[in-house]
Design a protein around this motif. Structure first.
Motif, PDB file in Angstrom:
ATOM      1  N   ASN A  89     -27.681 -45.170  55.418  1.00 55.43           N
ATOM      2  CA  ASN A  89     -27.944 -45.888  54.018  1.00 55.43           C
ATOM      3  C   ASN A  89     -26.780 -45.401  53.250  1.00 55.43           C
ATOM      4  OD1 ASN A  89     -30.258 -47.035  54.823  1.00 55.43           O
ATOM      5  ND2 ASN A  89     -31.620 -45.560  53.935  1.00 55.43           N
ATOM      6  N   LYS A 101     -24.188 -47.726  54.038  1.00 60.32           N
ATOM      7  CA  LYS A 101     -24.121 -49.132  53.564  1.00 60.32           C
ATOM      8  C   LYS A 101     -23.998 -49.217  51.830  1.00 60.32           C
ATOM      9  CE  LYS A 101     -25.733 -51.045  57.476  1.00 60.32           C
ATOM     10  NZ  LYS A 101     -25.281 -52.213  58.369  1.00 60.32           N
ATOM     11  N   THR A 102     -24.575 -48.119  51.276  1.00 56.08           N
ATOM     12  CA  THR A 102     -24.448 -48.271  49.690  1.00 56.08           C
ATOM     13  C   THR A 102     -22.831 -48.088  49.259  1.00 56.08           C
ATOM     14  OG1 THR A 102     -26.435 -47.017  49.859  1.00 56.08           O
ATOM     15  CG2 THR A 102     -25.176 -46.767  47.803  1.00 56.08           C
ATOM     16  N   CYS A 126     -23.999 -58.683  50.126  1.00 53.86           N
ATOM     17  CA  CYS A 126     -24.597 -57.237  49.892  1.00 53.86           C
ATOM     18  C   CYS A 126     -26.180 -57.374  50.272  1.00 53.86           C
ATOM     19  CB  CYS A 126     -24.434 -56.889  48.345  1.00 53.86           C
ATOM     20  SG  CYS A 126     -22.858 -56.649  47.672  1.00 53.86           S
ATOM     21  N   MET A 160     -27.634 -54.852  53.184  1.00 52.63           N
ATOM     22  CA  MET A 160     -28.578 -53.935  52.813  1.00 52.63           C
ATOM     23  C   MET A 160     -29.967 -54.240  53.599  1.00 52.63           C
ATOM     24  SD  MET A 160     -27.966 -53.144  48.854  1.00 52.63           S
ATOM     25  CE  MET A 160     -28.550 -51.422  48.750  1.00 52.63           C
ATOM     26  N   LYS A 183     -30.506 -52.989  57.139  1.00 50.62           N
ATOM     27  CA  LYS A 183     -30.873 -51.510  56.999  1.00 50.62           C
ATOM     28  C   LYS A 183     -32.577 -51.609  56.585  1.00 50.62           C
ATOM     29  CE  LYS A 183     -30.112 -48.547  58.415  1.00 50.62           C
ATOM     30  NZ  LYS A 183     -31.021 -48.101  59.737  1.00 50.62           N
ATOM     31  N   HIS A 184     -32.727 -52.528  55.653  1.00 51.47           N
ATOM     32  CA  HIS A 184     -34.109 -52.286  54.842  1.00 51.47           C
ATOM     33  C   HIS A 184     -35.204 -52.781  56.019  1.00 51.47           C
ATOM     34  CE1 HIS A 184     -36.677 -52.302  51.406  1.00 51.47           C
ATOM     35  NE2 HIS A 184     -37.049 -53.473  51.601  1.00 51.47           N
ATOM     36  N   PHE A 187     -32.856 -45.712  48.242  1.00 53.19           N
ATOM     37  CA  PHE A 187     -32.329 -46.874  48.885  1.00 53.19           C
ATOM     38  C   PHE A 187     -33.067 -48.362  48.488  1.00 53.19           C
ATOM     39  CE2 PHE A 187     -31.269 -50.205  52.069  1.00 53.19           C
ATOM     40  CZ  PHE A 187     -30.079 -50.228  52.324  1.00 53.19           C
ATOM     41  N   TYR A 234     -31.613 -51.424  46.756  1.00 56.81           N
ATOM     42  CA  TYR A 234     -31.859 -52.808  47.035  1.00 56.81           C
ATOM     43  C   TYR A 234     -32.356 -53.876  46.270  1.00 56.81           C
ATOM     44  CZ  TYR A 234     -33.944 -56.414  50.448  1.00 56.81           C
ATOM     45  OH  TYR A 234     -34.405 -57.274  50.953  1.00 56.81           O
TER      46      TYR A 234
END
Length: 220
Positions: free
Chosen positions: A13, A16-17, A135, A139, A142-143, A156, A160
């Motif tokens: 995360n 990704k961020t 974006c 995200m 992963k979410h 996260f 998101y």
């Protein structure tokens, strides 16, 4: 969930961020710059809204760094889970202040309208929406994975939803610019700016409620 798997999700995360932060900051600068050049309040609202998300994402990233650094540290005998919630709480405050600022600016533009360069403004707004879409894709992967693993990273999740809200604001900006261009309703641009500010405030209040509940261990 075991400790090793939790660390893996946090690390993923964090990466990704960071990627999304780069996309967000570049687009924010473009939208704010061209918003002033083209005199579009809706585009400015979208740019500053994206700026609040850049701040929120930055706080999310910093929280991950701190969580990783102080994991199993005696300084946090109860764990580092609330570091992420504190980051989300702080970003919610800045989000609310930005919403108020956008509403004030939009009301002033409604009273004293300026000529808008619609073609340039629409182009940048569309680019902003495409970046938001990229974006969300980054995200979302992963979410969704976290839900399958029956685990939620609230830090996260806050980031998101910030991106989702920004995508919505981009759509509103594009709609306002198209209506202004083809129906000569320039005031609609300022009205959409006000609507965007209200949406930001609602998001801020909702995020504050959720983070305060966790930070204070409220049972309601």
């Amino acid at each position: 969930m075991n400790h090793e798997h939790t660390e893996k999700i946090t690390s993923e995360n964090e990466k990704k961020t960071f990627i999304v932060i780069i996309f967000t900051v570049v687009t924010m600068i473009a939208e704010i710059t061209y918003g002033y050049i083209t005199h579009s309040m809706a585009l400015l609202a979208d740019g500053y809204h994206m700026g609040t998300h850049a701040l929120a994402l930055g706080l999310t990233f910093i929280a991950y760094v701190l969580i990783r650094k102080f994991n199993n540290s005696p300084l946090f005998p109860k764990g580092t889970d609330k570091i992420g919630m504190l980051a989300a709480y702080t970003s919610a405050i800045f989000l609310g202040l930005t919403g108020v600022w956008i509403i004030i600016e939009a009301m002033e533009r409604l009273i004293n309208p300026l000529q808008i360069q619609f073609n340039e403004a629409i182009l940048i707004a569309v680019i902003g929406l495409l970046v938001n879409g990229a974006c969300i894709f980054i995200m979302e992967k992963k979410h969704s994975h976290e839900h399958k693993e029956n685990h939620e990273d609230y830090n996260f999740k806050a980031a998101y939803y910030h991106i989702l809200a920004d995508a919505l604001t981009s759509i509103l900006a594009i709609a306002a610019l198209l209506i202004g261009k083809y129906f000569n309703l320039t005031s609609f641009d300022a009205l959409i700016g006000i609507l965007g500010g209200i949406l930001i405030l609602r998001w801020s209040i909702d995020l504050l409620k959720k983070t305060v509940k966790v930070l204070t261990d409220m049972r309601i």
